[in-house]
Design an enzyme around this catalytic site. Sequence first.
Site, short mmCIF file in Angstrom:
data_model
loop_
_atom_site.label_atom_id
_atom_site.label_comp_id
_atom_site.label_asym_id
_atom_site.label_seq_id
_atom_site.Cartn_x
_atom_site.Cartn_y
_atom_site.Cartn_z
CG MET A 175 -12.20 66.32 10.81
SD MET A 175 -10.87 65.14 11.22
CE MET A 175 -10.61 65.56 12.94
CD GLU B 128 -15.67 60.57 11.00
OE1 GLU B 128 -14.92 61.02 11.88
OE2 GLU B 128 -15.25 59.86 10.07
#
Length: 879
Positions: free
Chosen positions: A269, A304
């Site tokens: 994330m 990411e």
Amino acid sequence: MRTETEHTIYLKDYAASPYRIVSVDLDFRILPEGTRVISQLTIEPQETTAPGTPLVLDGDDLALGSIAIDGAPLVLSAYAADTNGLTVFEPPLRRFVLETEVNLKPEGNTKLMGLYRSSGTWCTQCEPEGFRRITYYLDRPDNLATFKVTMVAPRDVAPVLLANGNLVGEGDAGDGMHFAIWEDPFPKPAYLFALVAGDLGSITDSFTTASGRKVELAIYCTHGKEQQCLWAMDSLKRSMAWDEKRFGREYDLDIFNIVAVSDFNFGAMENKGLNIFNDKLVFAQPETATDADYEGIERVIAHEYFHNWTGNRITCRDWFQLCLKEGLTVYRDQEFTSDERSRAVKRISDVVSLRGAQFPEDGGPLAHPARPDQYREINNFYTATVYEKGAEIVRMLATLLGEAGFRKGMDLYFERHDGEATTIEAFLAVFAEANGIDLEQFKTWYLQAGTPRLTVSDSYDATTQTYTLKLSQETLPTPGQPTKEALVLPIKFGLIDPNGSPMAWGGVSGAEVRDEMIVLNGASAEVTFTGIANKPVPSLLRGFSAPVNMTTNLTQDDQLFLARHDSDPFNRWQALQDVGMALAVDAINGKPWSAEAAKALSDAFGDTLAGETLDDAFKALALSLPAEAQIGRTIGKDIDPSQVHAVRDDLLKAVFGPLALPMLRAYRALASDLPYAPDAASNGRRALRNRLLGLLVASEAAGAASLAAQQYAEARNMTDRLAALGASAVAWTADAPAMLADFHARFAADPLVYDKWLAVTASVPQDGVIERIRTVLADPAFPRTNPNRLRSLMGTFAMSNPTQFARADGAGFRFVADFVAEVDKINPQVAARVLTGFRVWPMLESERRDAAKSALTGLQSVNSLSRNTADILTRMLAS
Ligand code: B3K
Ligand code: ZN
């Protein structure tokens, strides 16, 4: 089961919020017994907001402790709060501060959304709707706010306290507690919020940006794993340098932190300045991680990181625009890998996974556009279509505009939309403007589901020396989209003359043709080339320049000619695949291959293996037959996976059997005494050697099974060990059970390697596999709340074991449906994802189809399924 329509959210209903939160001050008091969150939101009405418009904040599983506006507690009649939201009926029509207090129980949060604990570490996951599980908020990506976060926690359990942005204060808080204050100067949506509190080790490094700013880098992990983070750090630094060079994008904060956690619902994330990763995408050492793991880590670290510009600085207006950040960022990470490694090999591997994951989605009951226009559960839209098809669309844009034109568009995108939450329309508009073109029709790629079929046939007229290509496209209906429009298809191509050299042409007429690209934008077109002295062989859709299913009138001889002579490595690979596919499909349809046809393919594979100009990694990919699932899909209906398996197995023996000797020789010659290195060349060497081993075992070459056992025993790295184990397990050689037992004994204590054992165990295409999986699941020590374990075992079974999952007796379907019902109570996202394995069901032969349907219907009668699982199930059964 619920069939609630009230939960459906439509893109057409998008409306800005009447209030906006401009800054957020969060105070976390983190204790093992629970976490108290005090949030102070500075809120403003929009200019157009009418007096008395209620403020409606999202919540999920929250209990309100206290509430005040500008320091004054609210009377009970001024608001309504429940676990799902908070409404303030008549907030002031000016800037004000709303303060709320909630108490969280991260320990019991098995959904792994919001604030939870993973092996003792407190961490968060907020995308897409996890922040509302932390505090009441306008949890929508178009609300950008600056965040200040104060964390107070026991020093002994949580010596490390991290959040987004820069550390602006830290110190002792008495009673064994300490605090840290973090401030993120960049306004961001709440889905990019993160915090971590725990007892973690770390490695540190730094990166100096092109403009000379020093950025401190750190990767945090469980103590003892620090050395396994070095490859991830190396990948991060290369990603930072690449984004500067290729897209002119510099990092913007003084700190970039990554934290590896063991319980995570997906890969990683991109939280601002504080990426949180599934530890399987951070940890690597040769003894326990494979080449594929190393490459995966490099790719996801890059992905990411790249989100910092495509996703964070420029974010999405609403979740329908998810592919604005995901498709673009996947495209960027694909380009990174292509530049760092081999472009051709990367393209082939990406197309293999596109066909393996996205095409089946697009051709089944869960098909949806890359930009969906409705959803019930947004978590179910983090799909191969949004990510991988999204990347293909960006790639086509780059193909159509050329490198310079694409870069002009990207530069304008960053210039114009930095700091905004925006849309696909805005994205396309910058490319149109920067290049002076119209992208209205191109936009259909984002709106229309389904994989187009491209049909091409050629003809040659020797008297007029003209050569003609007839092209047509068609997209079949998908759920909710009965009629389809023609798409813009960039079709890169070349003509090859009979002696294998590129052929030039005098003139060309018909459809739009530029350089070596036909742009098909109608349902059909004819392209005529003049000045063609001999009938050429066309090389079409070079580099897989559009994500379509193409059929042509090329003969097997033409294809094998391309396999030997095409200057486009992708099409050399594709030609071999096409020949294998045609032989398998014909055989399944009752037309067994001739000895000559099998020999011709076998010879072409032999030449590929011997080819001096081809690199090992390419050969490893080229020496293969299409996957079973892909053969099934090409047949398209009444699939019997056992028959597909058997036919493919026979074909494999027919074409690779005669190559046993050269394959064995090459296998031996590729052995290496050098220590493991993750670079592309050594990776390619191992890939080819292990591919050869797999083919030797699968084609039952004499001595191959014991060769695999020997490689397994003597392997000095996980790549070689796992390849030998996998080859033996899939073929279920005499040694396979003992090898599996040995692997378990050696590695079961290392969770990430245990996952490999689980996946191999689940993929054995043999009766008995379900019982073996049941035994694993029945062990009380099996970690039922860890997504990696569950996916390795049950995800692999449902997605990658077609013969046993789709057993005619329905046992595989029932097994998976029961599992989904059980895990749904613990972690709905994992349950819903495993359930998607059923998407092939409408294409199966009738007995299996009925069995699948009855397992799905049985699941439907389970009480209180999560919205995630209910949504997948409803769509699955609607077909
Ligand atoms: N943006 C996250 C994915 C979040 C998934 C939520 N279900 C990682 C990524 O795509 O980079
Ligand atoms: Zn992403």
